[in-house]
Design a protein around this motif. Structure first.
Motif, PDB file in Angstrom:
ATOM      1  N   GLY A 100       0.797  -1.227   0.000  1.00  0.00           N
ATOM      2  CA  GLY A 100       0.000   0.000   0.000  1.00  0.00           C
ATOM      3  C   GLY A 100       0.826   1.272   0.000  1.00  0.00           C
ATOM      4  O   GLY A 100       0.284   2.367   0.162  1.00  0.00           O
ATOM      5  N   GLY A 101       2.155   1.151  -0.123  1.00  0.00           N
ATOM      6  CA  GLY A 101       3.030   2.317  -0.254  1.00  0.00           C
ATOM      7  C   GLY A 101       2.976   3.278   0.911  1.00  0.00           C
ATOM      8  O   GLY A 101       2.957   2.881   2.071  1.00  0.00           O
ATOM      9  N   LYS A 102       2.915   4.583   0.583  1.00  0.00           N
ATOM     10  CA  LYS A 102       2.956   5.626   1.624  1.00  0.00           C
ATOM     11  C   LYS A 102       1.746   5.556   2.554  1.00  0.00           C
ATOM     12  O   LYS A 102       1.865   5.840   3.734  1.00  0.00           O
ATOM     13  CB  LYS A 102       3.088   7.008   0.995  1.00  0.00           C
ATOM     14  CG  LYS A 102       4.452   7.237   0.377  1.00  0.00           C
ATOM     15  CD  LYS A 102       4.731   8.702   0.235  1.00  0.00           C
ATOM     16  CE  LYS A 102       6.109   8.955  -0.326  1.00  0.00           C
ATOM     17  NZ  LYS A 102       7.176   8.821   0.647  1.00  0.00           N
ATOM     18  N   GLU A 103       0.593   5.161   2.019  1.00  0.00           N
ATOM     19  CA  GLU A 103      -0.587   5.028   2.884  1.00  0.00           C
ATOM     20  C   GLU A 103      -0.355   3.923   3.916  1.00  0.00           C
ATOM     21  O   GLU A 103      -0.668   4.076   5.090  1.00  0.00           O
ATOM     22  CB  GLU A 103      -1.841   4.724   2.056  1.00  0.00           C
ATOM     23  CG  GLU A 103      -3.089   4.676   2.903  1.00  0.00           C
ATOM     24  CD  GLU A 103      -4.349   4.383   2.104  1.00  0.00           C
ATOM     25  OE1 GLU A 103      -5.268   3.790   2.689  1.00  0.00           O
ATOM     26  OE2 GLU A 103      -4.408   4.750   0.914  1.00  0.00           O
ATOM     27  N   TRP A 104       0.205   2.791   3.476  1.00  0.00           N
ATOM     28  CA  TRP A 104       0.539   1.689   4.388  1.00  0.00           C
ATOM     29  C   TRP A 104       1.532   2.177   5.440  1.00  0.00           C
ATOM     30  O   TRP A 104       1.377   1.906   6.627  1.00  0.00           O
ATOM     31  CB  TRP A 104       1.110   0.511   3.592  1.00  0.00           C
ATOM     32  CG  TRP A 104       1.536  -0.633   4.439  1.00  0.00           C
ATOM     33  CD1 TRP A 104       0.765  -1.674   4.869  1.00  0.00           C
ATOM     34  CD2 TRP A 104       2.845  -0.874   4.974  1.00  0.00           C
ATOM     35  NE1 TRP A 104       1.506  -2.543   5.638  1.00  0.00           N
ATOM     36  CE2 TRP A 104       2.795  -2.064   5.716  1.00  0.00           C
ATOM     37  CE3 TRP A 104       4.062  -0.182   4.896  1.00  0.00           C
ATOM     38  CZ2 TRP A 104       3.893  -2.590   6.378  1.00  0.00           C
ATOM     39  CZ3 TRP A 104       5.167  -0.712   5.556  1.00  0.00           C
ATOM     40  CH2 TRP A 104       5.075  -1.901   6.286  1.00  0.00           C
TER      41      TRP A 104
END
Length: 187
Positions: A100-104
């Motif tokens: 989920g990248g930066k959100e993760w």
């Protein structure tokens, strides 16, 4: 003539980092090791939650990277001594973009190791990242020593730059690895 030694180069050091180490204070053999934390996945940062064995020199003492992050990758590594006197790695990688990248990365997650006399299992949020049987992890130096059948101490750190961390680039500072807790459960 300018020195190439980092201590003699600048008048001021632009960055500092820290490592918490339980060596000499407490160590454990087997159990459930858990950390709830939030890591920043900005360029050049290298957070880790890991263990080293009490006896022997690295890598013969054994290393377990319950959580290691750099260059867009979340790693779950186990290392012992290989036949060539270099580390023998049992590694699994998950790209943070898959998670989920930066959100993760903006959320807290639970990294866990389940370690017993048979195997080591490494997880993030109950997702199994890596499993290795202790029978595979003996040092390959003819001694028949298994560094994962001894006590290990914990290290928690946020390193920056270097070979694995990479270029710091546009990373904003100050920066931090936010740790809610570290727990070790044993029978």
């Amino acid at each position: 003539m300018r020195s190439h030694h980092w201590r003699k180069k600048p008048q001021n050091i632009e960055y500092t980092s820290a490592c918490l180490i339980t060596k000499g204070l407490h160590s454990w053999q087997y159990g459930k090791f858990e950390m709830r934390a939030q890591i920043d996945i900005s360029s050049g940062l290298w957070p880790a939650f890991w263990t080293l064995g009490n006896s022997g020199h690295w890598p013969a003492n054994g290393e377990i990277d319950i959580m290691e992050y750099y260059k867009g990758k979340l790693l779950a590594n186990i290392a012992s001594l290989g036949a060539n006197k270099k580390p023998k790695w049992f590694s699994k990688t998950k790209f943070t973009e898959e998670l989920g990248g930066k959100e993760w990365a903006s959320k807290f997650h639970i990294w866990r190791m389940d370690w017993d006399s048979e195997a080591i299992r490494l997880y993030v949020d109950d997702i199994l990242l890596n499993k290795a049987n202790l029978s595979e992890l003996k040092n390959d130096d003819g001694t028949d020593i298994n560094p994962f059948k001894q006590k290990h101490y914990i290290l928690l750190n946020l390193a920056m730059g270097g070979l694995n961390g990479g270029e710091i680039g546009d990373t904003k500072f100050p920066n931090q690895m936010k740790v809610d807790y570290v727990r070790v459960y044993q029978k």
